[in-house]
Write a protein that holds these residues in place. Structure first.
Motif, PDB file in Angstrom:
ATOM      1  N   SER A 186       0.838  -1.201   0.000  1.00 43.19           N
ATOM      2  CA  SER A 186       0.000   0.000   0.000  1.00 43.19           C
ATOM      3  C   SER A 186       0.866   1.241   0.000  1.00 43.19           C
ATOM      4  N   MET A 187       0.405   2.294  -0.637  1.00 37.81           N
ATOM      5  CA  MET A 187       0.997   3.611  -0.421  1.00 37.81           C
ATOM      6  C   MET A 187      -0.042   4.510   0.236  1.00 37.81           C
ATOM      7  N   ARG A 188      -1.146   4.766  -0.482  1.00 37.78           N
ATOM      8  CA  ARG A 188      -2.166   5.701   0.012  1.00 37.78           C
ATOM      9  C   ARG A 188      -2.714   5.307   1.378  1.00 37.78           C
ATOM     10  N   THR A 189      -3.100   4.034   1.521  1.00 35.33           N
ATOM     11  CA  THR A 189      -3.768   3.612   2.756  1.00 35.33           C
ATOM     12  C   THR A 189      -2.820   3.744   3.938  1.00 35.33           C
TER      13      THR A 189
ATOM     14  N   ARG B 275      -5.423  -4.329   6.256  1.00 35.65           N
ATOM     15  CA  ARG B 275      -5.565  -4.651   4.827  1.00 35.65           C
ATOM     16  C   ARG B 275      -5.233  -6.124   4.701  1.00 35.65           C
TER      17      ARG B 275
ATOM     18  N   HIS C   2     -13.578  -2.163  -0.233  1.00 31.79           N
ATOM     19  CA  HIS C   2     -12.613  -1.154   0.194  1.00 31.79           C
ATOM     20  C   HIS C   2     -13.401   0.062   0.692  1.00 31.79           C
TER      21      HIS C   2
ATOM     22  N   LEU D 197      -6.493   4.952  -7.627  1.00 34.29           N
ATOM     23  CA  LEU D 197      -5.035   4.826  -7.703  1.00 34.29           C
ATOM     24  C   LEU D 197      -4.535   3.621  -6.883  1.00 34.29           C
TER      25      LEU D 197
HETATM   26  N1   CP Z   1      -6.285   3.361  -3.327  1.00 34.33           N
HETATM   27  C1   CP Z   1      -5.533   2.621  -2.462  1.00 34.33           C
HETATM   28  O1   CP Z   1      -6.034   1.929  -1.568  1.00 34.33           O
HETATM   29  O2   CP Z   1      -4.159   2.823  -2.612  1.00 34.33           O
HETATM   30  P1   CP Z   1      -2.999   1.910  -1.912  1.00 34.33           P
HETATM   31  O3   CP Z   1      -3.166   0.477  -2.457  1.00 34.33           O
HETATM   32  O4   CP Z   1      -1.690   2.556  -2.309  1.00 34.33           O
HETATM   33  O5   CP Z   1      -3.221   1.951  -0.423  1.00 34.33           O
END
Ligand code: CP
Length: 257
Positions: free
Chosen positions: A37-40, A88, A115, A216
């Motif tokens: 993951s980045m955003r989460t 996650r 999600h 994304l």
């Molecule tokens: N949109 C999203 O959940 O991004 P990550 O997989 O980077 O967390």
């Protein structure tokens, strides 16, 4: 709506530079990531920190939930150290088990089924840009989930024709064709989804008021073109930022702060 309104309020405070609101001071959150993951990761960690708390990252090799240790044991041990857990995971049952056995609140940061934090950030972004979330939001979605949404008041029409789907839309939303856990289907999905790439021409058919959204990470040139993401009507980056603000409001709600 209560949580979304709270997100708008707390976002304004954070954006103004005001750091006096510290409801999570002295609190800690365990973040379980069985997938990358980045955003989460960053939005949860930064959001919790901005509101006074401390977040602990546990990567795929740290816990190996269900292999090294049973999910129900992980739930109870982490609850002894933390006030809240976000996770996650692959199987949706894992998040249900965490929630069942943890005496602290558990937040779903993506499972193979859904999600919800992304959906809350999407709703926040639509509220800000379209002004409403009604009548806004297919690979033929799960029939049971569609029924739940319909019985909650959503109007859902399903079509396999992208041109028909986008006509007059407020928001055109796309996502990677093969998500985590579906990568072995990537080549097959690329063939099946030919004609579904969101490009400038499709956005033009949607109309001048249509916004582009994407949760994304994007695969430019596959499900969406570079030009469509970089166009002025793309709101994918405000949408990504809203992950943090929507989640802050979720955590405030769950911790009663
Ligand atoms: N949109 C999203 O959940 O991004 P990550 O997989 O980077 O967390």
């Amino acid at each position: 709506m209560k949580i979304l309104n709270r997100a708008i309020e707390v976002k304004a405070m954070i954006k103004s530079g005001d750091r006096s609101f510290q409801p999570f001071k002295g609190k800690s959150m365990a973040m379980i990531f069985a997938k990358p993951s980045m955003r989460t990761r960053v939005s949860f960690e930064t959001g919790f920190f901005l509101l006074g708390g401390h977040a602990v990252y546990l990567g795929p090799d740290d816990i190996q939930m269900g292999k090294r240790e049973e999910t129900r044991d992980v739930a109870r041990v982490l609850s002894g150290y933390n006030d809240i857990i976000m996770a996650r995971v692959f199987a949706h049952q894992d998040i249900l088990d965490l929630a069942k056995y943890a005496p602290v609140p558990v937040i779903n940061g993506l499972t193979d089924y859904n999600h919800p934090c992304q959906i809350m950030a999407d709703a926040l972004t639509m509220l800000e840009h379209v002004g409403r979330i009604e009548n806004t939001k297919g690979f033929e979605p799960d029939a049971k989930t569609v029924e739940i949404a319909r019985s909650a008041g959503s109007k859902i029409e399903i079509t396999n024709d992208p041109k028909e789907a986008v006509k007059g839309a407020d928001v055109v939303y796309t996502d990677v064709w093969a998500s985590m856990g579906q990568k072995e289907e990537a080549e097959y999905r690329k063939k099946v989804f030919q004609g579904f790439m969101v490009d400038e021409a499709l956005m033009e058919m949607a109309g001048p008021k249509a916004f582009l959204m994407h949760c994304l990470p994007a695969e430019r040139g596959v499900e969406v073109t570079d030009g469509a993401i970089e166009a002025p009507n793309s709101i994918v980056f405000p949408q990504a930022e809203n992950r943090m603000h929507a989640q802050n409001a979720i955590m405030l709600h769950m911790l009663g702060a």
